[in-house]
Scaffold this motif. Structure first.
Motif, PDB file in Angstrom:
ATOM      1  N   GLY A 114      -5.172  -6.781   0.550  1.00 36.65           N
ATOM      2  CA  GLY A 114      -4.303  -5.410   0.572  1.00 36.65           C
ATOM      3  C   GLY A 114      -3.701  -5.476  -0.701  1.00 36.65           C
ATOM      4  N   MET A 115      -3.183  -6.497  -1.114  1.00 35.24           N
ATOM      5  CA  MET A 115      -2.399  -6.736  -2.625  1.00 35.24           C
ATOM      6  C   MET A 115      -3.255  -6.044  -3.721  1.00 35.24           C
ATOM      7  SD  MET A 115       0.438  -7.737  -2.081  1.00 35.24           S
ATOM      8  CE  MET A 115       1.357  -8.061  -3.805  1.00 35.24           C
TER       9      MET A 115
ATOM     10  N   ALA B 288       0.937   1.794   7.443  1.00 30.74           N
ATOM     11  CA  ALA B 288       1.698   0.920   8.289  1.00 30.74           C
ATOM     12  C   ALA B 288       1.060  -0.499   8.713  1.00 30.74           C
ATOM     13  CB  ALA B 288       2.161   1.606   9.597  1.00 30.74           C
ATOM     14  N   GLY B 289       0.105  -0.501   7.860  1.00 28.95           N
ATOM     15  CA  GLY B 289      -0.572  -2.108   7.881  1.00 28.95           C
ATOM     16  C   GLY B 289      -1.248  -2.206   9.405  1.00 28.95           C
TER      17      GLY B 289
ATOM     18  N   ARG C 246      -2.372  -9.544   8.796  1.00 27.56           N
ATOM     19  CA  ARG C 246      -3.357  -8.862   7.963  1.00 27.56           C
ATOM     20  C   ARG C 246      -3.927  -7.640   8.563  1.00 27.56           C
ATOM     21  NH1 ARG C 246      -5.464 -14.063   7.509  1.00 27.56           N
ATOM     22  NH2 ARG C 246      -5.194 -15.252   5.742  1.00 27.56           N
TER      23      ARG C 246
ATOM     24  N   ALA D 197      13.502   4.324   9.861  1.00 28.83           N
ATOM     25  CA  ALA D 197      13.007   4.887  11.106  1.00 28.83           C
ATOM     26  C   ALA D 197      11.652   4.273  11.236  1.00 28.83           C
ATOM     27  CB  ALA D 197      13.075   6.325  11.231  1.00 28.83           C
TER      28      ALA D 197
ATOM     29  N   LEU E 134      -0.766   5.169  15.532  1.00 31.82           N
ATOM     30  CA  LEU E 134      -0.739   6.624  14.783  1.00 31.82           C
ATOM     31  C   LEU E 134      -1.946   7.086  14.554  1.00 31.82           C
ATOM     32  CD1 LEU E 134       1.995   4.969  12.182  1.00 31.82           C
ATOM     33  CD2 LEU E 134       2.506   6.772  14.020  1.00 31.82           C
TER      34      LEU E 134
ATOM     35  N   VAL F 173       0.914  -1.251   0.165  1.00 32.74           N
ATOM     36  CA  VAL F 173      -0.026  -0.053   0.158  1.00 32.74           C
ATOM     37  C   VAL F 173       0.742   1.268  -0.124  1.00 32.74           C
ATOM     38  CG1 VAL F 173      -1.680   1.164   1.249  1.00 32.74           C
ATOM     39  CG2 VAL F 173      -1.855  -1.087   1.182  1.00 32.74           C
ATOM     40  N   GLY F 174       1.841   1.242   1.203  1.00 37.15           N
ATOM     41  CA  GLY F 174       2.820   2.356   0.955  1.00 37.15           C
ATOM     42  C   GLY F 174       3.634   2.632  -0.381  1.00 37.15           C
TER      43      GLY F 174
ATOM     44  N   ASN G 265       1.821 -13.116   1.124  1.00 36.77           N
ATOM     45  CA  ASN G 265       0.412 -13.378   0.955  1.00 36.77           C
ATOM     46  C   ASN G 265       0.402 -14.322  -0.441  1.00 36.77           C
ATOM     47  OD1 ASN G 265       0.361 -11.722  -1.722  1.00 36.77           O
ATOM     48  ND2 ASN G 265       1.021 -10.275   0.009  1.00 36.77           N
TER      49      ASN G 265
ATOM     50  N   GLY H 102      -7.031  -5.700   5.456  1.00 38.20           N
ATOM     51  CA  GLY H 102      -7.532  -7.091   5.511  1.00 38.20           C
ATOM     52  C   GLY H 102      -6.893  -8.107   4.592  1.00 38.20           C
TER      53      GLY H 102
ATOM     54  N   SER I 157       2.819  -7.953   3.089  1.00 39.80           N
ATOM     55  CA  SER I 157       2.912  -7.886   1.757  1.00 39.80           C
ATOM     56  C   SER I 157       3.964  -8.877   1.276  1.00 39.80           C
ATOM     57  CB  SER I 157       3.346  -6.431   1.284  1.00 39.80           C
ATOM     58  OG  SER I 157       2.531  -5.453   1.618  1.00 39.80           O
TER      59      SER I 157
ATOM     60  N   PRO J  90      10.888   1.023   9.418  1.00 40.95           N
ATOM     61  CA  PRO J  90      11.984   0.584  10.159  1.00 40.95           C
ATOM     62  C   PRO J  90      12.749  -0.612   9.642  1.00 40.95           C
ATOM     63  CG  PRO J  90       9.847   0.248  11.032  1.00 40.95           C
ATOM     64  CD  PRO J  90       9.662   0.845   9.960  1.00 40.95           C
TER      65      PRO J  90
HETATM   66  C1  LIG Z   1      -1.670 -15.574   4.587  1.00 41.93           C
HETATM   67  C2  LIG Z   1      -2.058 -14.352   3.888  1.00 41.93           C
HETATM   68  C3  LIG Z   1      -2.622 -14.238   2.548  1.00 41.93           C
HETATM   69  C4  LIG Z   1      -2.948 -13.314   1.832  1.00 41.93           C
HETATM   70  N1  LIG Z   1      -3.374 -13.233   0.549  1.00 41.93           N
HETATM   71  C5  LIG Z   1      -3.771 -12.107  -0.083  1.00 41.93           C
HETATM   72  C6  LIG Z   1      -4.163 -12.282  -1.507  1.00 41.93           C
HETATM   73  O1  LIG Z   1      -4.050 -13.177  -2.206  1.00 41.93           O
HETATM   74  N2  LIG Z   1      -4.427 -10.967  -2.022  1.00 41.93           N
HETATM   75  C7  LIG Z   1      -4.497  -9.935  -1.539  1.00 41.93           C
HETATM   76  O2  LIG Z   1      -5.169  -8.876  -1.970  1.00 41.93           O
HETATM   77  N3  LIG Z   1      -4.338  -9.805  -0.161  1.00 41.93           N
HETATM   78  C8  LIG Z   1      -3.837 -10.767   0.522  1.00 41.93           C
HETATM   79  N4  LIG Z   1      -3.300 -10.818   1.944  1.00 41.93           N
HETATM   80  C9  LIG Z   1      -3.489  -9.564   2.548  1.00 41.93           C
HETATM   81  C10 LIG Z   1      -2.305  -8.692   2.086  1.00 41.93           C
HETATM   82  O3  LIG Z   1      -0.946  -9.367   2.388  1.00 41.93           O
HETATM   83  C11 LIG Z   1      -2.308  -7.484   3.067  1.00 41.93           C
HETATM   84  O4  LIG Z   1      -3.508  -6.795   3.142  1.00 41.93           O
HETATM   85  C12 LIG Z   1      -1.400  -6.351   2.622  1.00 41.93           C
HETATM   86  O5  LIG Z   1      -0.078  -6.816   2.413  1.00 41.93           O
HETATM   87  C13 LIG Z   1      -1.236  -5.159   3.514  1.00 41.93           C
HETATM   88  O6  LIG Z   1      -0.320  -4.364   3.016  1.00 41.93           O
HETATM   89  P1  LIG Z   1       0.005  -3.150   3.678  1.00 41.93           P
HETATM   90  O7  LIG Z   1       1.188  -2.120   3.002  1.00 41.93           O
HETATM   91  O8  LIG Z   1      -1.107  -2.352   4.272  1.00 41.93           O
HETATM   92  O9  LIG Z   1       0.946  -3.717   4.988  1.00 41.93           O
HETATM   93  P2  LIG Z   1       2.383  -4.375   5.244  1.00 41.93           P
HETATM   94  O10 LIG Z   1       2.725  -5.069   4.193  1.00 41.93           O
HETATM   95  O11 LIG Z   1       2.149  -5.291   6.674  1.00 41.93           O
HETATM   96  O12 LIG Z   1       3.337  -3.053   5.316  1.00 41.93           O
HETATM   97  C14 LIG Z   1       3.255  -2.197   6.380  1.00 41.93           C
HETATM   98  C15 LIG Z   1       4.486  -1.567   6.746  1.00 41.93           C
HETATM   99  O13 LIG Z   1       4.724  -0.791   7.615  1.00 41.93           O
HETATM  100  C16 LIG Z   1       5.885  -0.938   8.549  1.00 41.93           C
HETATM  101  N5  LIG Z   1       5.412  -0.007   9.874  1.00 41.93           N
HETATM  102  C17 LIG Z   1       4.902  -0.818  10.869  1.00 41.93           C
HETATM  103  N6  LIG Z   1       4.925   0.244  11.824  1.00 41.93           N
HETATM  104  C18 LIG Z   1       5.601   1.458  11.497  1.00 41.93           C
HETATM  105  C19 LIG Z   1       5.692   2.724  11.773  1.00 41.93           C
HETATM  106  N7  LIG Z   1       5.386   3.083  13.002  1.00 41.93           N
HETATM  107  N8  LIG Z   1       6.453   3.422  11.103  1.00 41.93           N
HETATM  108  C20 LIG Z   1       6.886   3.307  10.045  1.00 41.93           C
HETATM  109  N9  LIG Z   1       6.822   1.865   9.389  1.00 41.93           N
HETATM  110  C21 LIG Z   1       5.997   1.059  10.077  1.00 41.93           C
HETATM  111  C22 LIG Z   1       6.076  -2.520   8.561  1.00 41.93           C
HETATM  112  O14 LIG Z   1       7.536  -2.487   9.001  1.00 41.93           O
HETATM  113  C23 LIG Z   1       5.885  -2.824   7.338  1.00 41.93           C
HETATM  114  O15 LIG Z   1       7.029  -2.891   6.364  1.00 41.93           O
HETATM  115  C24 LIG Z   1      -2.859 -11.726   2.571  1.00 41.93           C
HETATM  116  C25 LIG Z   1      -2.455 -11.810   4.125  1.00 41.93           C
HETATM  117  C26 LIG Z   1      -1.881 -12.970   4.291  1.00 41.93           C
HETATM  118  C27 LIG Z   1      -1.380 -12.864   5.558  1.00 41.93           C
END
Ligand SMILES: Cc1cc2nc3c(=O)[nH]c(=O)nc-3n(C[C@H](O)[C@H](O)[C@H](O)COP(=O)(O)OP(=O)(O)OC[C@H]3O[C@@H](n4cnc5c(N)ncnc54)[C@H](O)[C@@H]3O)c2cc1C
Length: 434
Positions: free
Chosen positions: A401-402, A268-269, A372, A237, A275, A30-31, A61, A398, A58, A50
Motif C-alpha cells: 500500500g505504501m 478505508a483500508g 494489511r 467521523a 462500504l 492511500v487516502g 509498516n 495488501g 500506514s 474517525p
Molecule cells: C507489518 C507491515 C509491513 C508493511 N510493509 C510495507 C512496505 O514495506 N511497503 C508497502 O508498500 N506496504 C507495506 N505494508 C502495507 C501497507 O502498510 C498498507 O497496504 C497501507 O498502509 C494501506 O494503506 P491504506 O491507506 O489503504 O490503509 P490505512 O493506513 O489502514 O488507512 C485506512 C484509514 O481508514 C480509516 N477508516 C476505517 N474505517 C473508516 C470509515 N468507516 N470511515 C472513515 N475512515 C475509516 C482508518 O481509521 C484508517 O486511518 C505493510 C503492512 C504491515 C502491516
C-alpha cells in the motif's frame, strides 16, 4: 513528470475553477495521496477519518517503496509451504484456529489464484501501479516539504543458501519479465555491500530501483499538513454509507450526519468491505495482520532495507531507530494483538544482525500491529462502484500500500475528473469477484 513548480501553478489555476466536492474516506497513505491528487485537479476535498490520519496500517509498516513488488502472496506451490509455516512457532504465518471457518472461503480463492498463468497476469497488472513509486512519492513529498523522508538505496533480499535463492526462481523471473533489473551477490560481495549482516547469508539480490521512507507516519502527517494548507477539510467521523439519487451520489453518510458530496473515494483500508457491500460490491477483503518491533539507538543498522527471504521480514533503517516488520497473522479485525509475534521479530532480527545487543531494556523497544487490507489475488480494488460512477474504490493494497499509493491517488483523480486512467485498471475491478 510534474515538477513541484508546475504542481503549484496548476493548484493556483484550479483553485478558481471550482471542481467537484469530493469526500475521501480514510486517512491512510492511500487516502492522502488521493486527496492531494484530487486537490491538484481543482476539486474541493474533505477527508472523513474517525481517528488520527496515518494511524492505520500506514503507521508502522516497513516503509519500503518497492517498484519490484509485482508478485502476489499466492504463488504456485505455496500450499505445500503452509503446513510447515503454521507448525513453526517462529514461522512467518500464524492462524488463530477459531478464525478458520470465517476465513475459509477467502483461503479457497487464495489457493485457486496460485496458478502460473494467473500469477503472470497479476504481476503484469501490478507493475505499472507500483513501478513509478519512488519518483511519484518523491514528487508529493517534495511539495509537502518532506523530501528528506524518501530514499533510494535499493532493496536487498538475503538468502542462507544458493538452494533457497533457487526456490525463489519463479518470483525473480516474474520480476525480470516485468522490467525489474537486479544484481546478484555472493557471500563476499554481500559482506562488502552490507557489513552488518550475519555471515549466515551467502546470497543477496539487490533491486536498485527500490526506495523507502524513513518515517511512514511522518510522511502521511506531512501530506495531511499539505492537504490542510491547500484548503482541505478534515471531518472527524466514521463513514457509514452513501446517499444516492438514482446512480448519482448526493452525500456521504457518517456517524456525525451527512456530508454533501458530488463524488467519494473509499480508502478505508481493511475496513472498506462494508462500504463496498453497501453499494452491491461483495469484495472478499481480509486483514493480513502484521507486526513490527523497533529498537531505539541500535548498535548496528543496515543502510539498505533488507529482507530475510526465508523469514519473510524486513529490517528498515528509520529516522527513529531500526524497524523489523513483517509476518502474517490471520485472525480478523477484532482479535487483540499477540505481541509474541513482535518478539519473534526481535529474535530473528538479532540473528540477521549479530551486532545488536543480546538484551534490550523495554524503554528502547516498541511494538505495533496493523491490518494489511488483503485480497485473495493480491490485487487492489480500484475503479468505480457498481451502484454509482461517483463512488470510486481505492483499497485492498495488501503488502504494497505504501508503494502503490501515489499511482493509486493519481488514478483516483483521473476517474473523478472524467479522464481515462493512465494505466490499465481493468484487473483491479471490484466486479472480478462476481
Ligand atoms: C507489518 C507491515 C509491513 C508493511 N510493509 C510495507 C512496505 O514495506 N511497503 C508497502 O508498500 N506496504 C507495506 N505494508 C502495507 C501497507 O502498510 C498498507 O497496504 C497501507 O498502509 C494501506 O494503506 P491504506 O491507506 O489503504 O490503509 P490505512 O493506513 O489502514 O488507512 C485506512 C484509514 O481508514 C480509516 N477508516 C476505517 N474505517 C473508516 C470509515 N468507516 N470511515 C472513515 N475512515 C475509516 C482508518 O481509521 C484508517 O486511518 C505493510 C503492512 C504491515 C502491516
Amino acid at each position: 513528470m510534474l515538477s513541484a513548480g508546475s504542481w503549484g501553478a496548476e493548484m493556483a489555476a484550479s483553485e478558481t475553477s471550482g471542481g467537484r466536492r469530493v469526500g475521501v474516506i480514510g486517512g491512510g497513505i492511500v487516502g492522502l495521496c488521493a486527496a492531494l491528487w484530487l486537490q491538484r485537479d481543482g476539486h474541493r476535498v474533505f477527508l472523513v477519518e474517525p481517528g488520527m490520519p496515518g494511524e492505520g496500517a500506514s503507521f508502522g509498516n516497513a516503509g519500503c517503496l518497492n517498484g519490484s513488488s509485482v508478485t502476489p502472496m499466492a504463488m504456485p506451490g505455496i500450499i505445500k509451504q503452509v503446513p510447515r509455516w503454521l507448525m513453526d512457532p517462529v514461522g512467518p504465518l500464524a492462524l488463530r484456529w477459531q478464525y478458520l471457518p470465517k476465513i475459509l472461503p477467502y483461503l479457497v480463492r487464495f489457493v485457486r489464484s496460485a496458478t502460473p498463468e494467473k500469477v503472470r497476469a497479476e504481476a503484469r497488472a501490478m507493475r505499472p501501479l507500483v513501478g513509478p513509486t519512488v519518483p511519484l512519492m518523491r514528487e508529493l513529498a517534495k511539495i509537502a516539504g518532506a523530501e528528506e523522508l524518501i530514499h533510494q538505496r535499493g532493496h536487498l533480499y538475503v538468502y542462507r543458501s544458493a538452494e533457497a535463492l533457487a526456490k525463489d526462481g519463479f518470483a525473480w523471473a516474474l520480476r525480470r519479465e516485468n522490467g525489474v533489473e537486479v544484481d546478484e551477490f555472493d557471500a563476499d560481495e554481500l559482506r562488502q555491500l552490507e557489513p552488518t549482516l550475519s555471515r549466515e547469508y551467502v546470497r543477496g539480490v539487490l533491486v536498485r530501483e527500490n526506495g523507502h521512507t524513513s518515517n511512514p507516519f511522518g510522511l502521511v502527517s506531512a501530506f495531511v499538513e499539505l492537504f490542510r494548507r491547500q484548503g482541505g477539510e478534515i471531518v472527524q467521523a466514521r463513514a457509514l454509507g452513501f446517499r444516492l439519487d438514482g446512480r448519482r451520489l448526493t452525500a456521504v453518510a457518517t456517524d456525525r450526519g451527512d456530508e454533501a458530496a458530488d463524488a467519494a473515494v473509499v480508502c478505508a483500508g481493511a475496513y472498506s468491505k462494508p462500504l463496498a457491500s453497501s453499494l452491491g460490491d461483495r469484495v472478499p477483503l481480509e486483514t493480513e495482520r502484521g507486526y513490527h518491533l523497533m529498537i531505539r539507538d541500535p548498535e548496528v543498522m543496515p543502510r539498505i532495507p533488507t529482507a530475510d527471504a526465508d523469514g519473510k521480514f524486513v529490517a528498515t533503517p528509520m529516522e527513529t531507530g531500526l524497524r523489523f516488520a513483517g509476518t502474517v497473522e490471520l485472525a480478523g479485525l477484532d482479535a487483540p494483538p499477540d505481541w509474541r509475534r513482535s518478539r519473534i521479530l526481535l529474535a530473528q532480527g538479532r540473528r540477521m544482525l549479530p551486532g545488536l545487543a543480546r538484551e534490550y531494556a523495554e524503554e528502547r523497544i516498541s511494538v505495533w500491529m496493523g491490518h494489511r487490507p488483503a485480497t485473495p489475488d493480491s490485487l487492489p480494488v480500484i475503479g468505480s462502484s457498481r451502484a454509482s460512477p461517483d463512488v470510486i474504490y481505492a483499497f485492498g493494497h495488501g503488502h504494497v500500500g505504501m508503494t502503490a499509493a501515489p499511482m493509486t491517488g493519481k488514478i483516483v483523480a483521473e476517474l473523478v475528473s472524467g479522464r481515462p486512467a493512465s494505466i490499465d485498471i481493468a484487473p483491479f475491478a471490484a466486479t472480478r469477484f462476481g
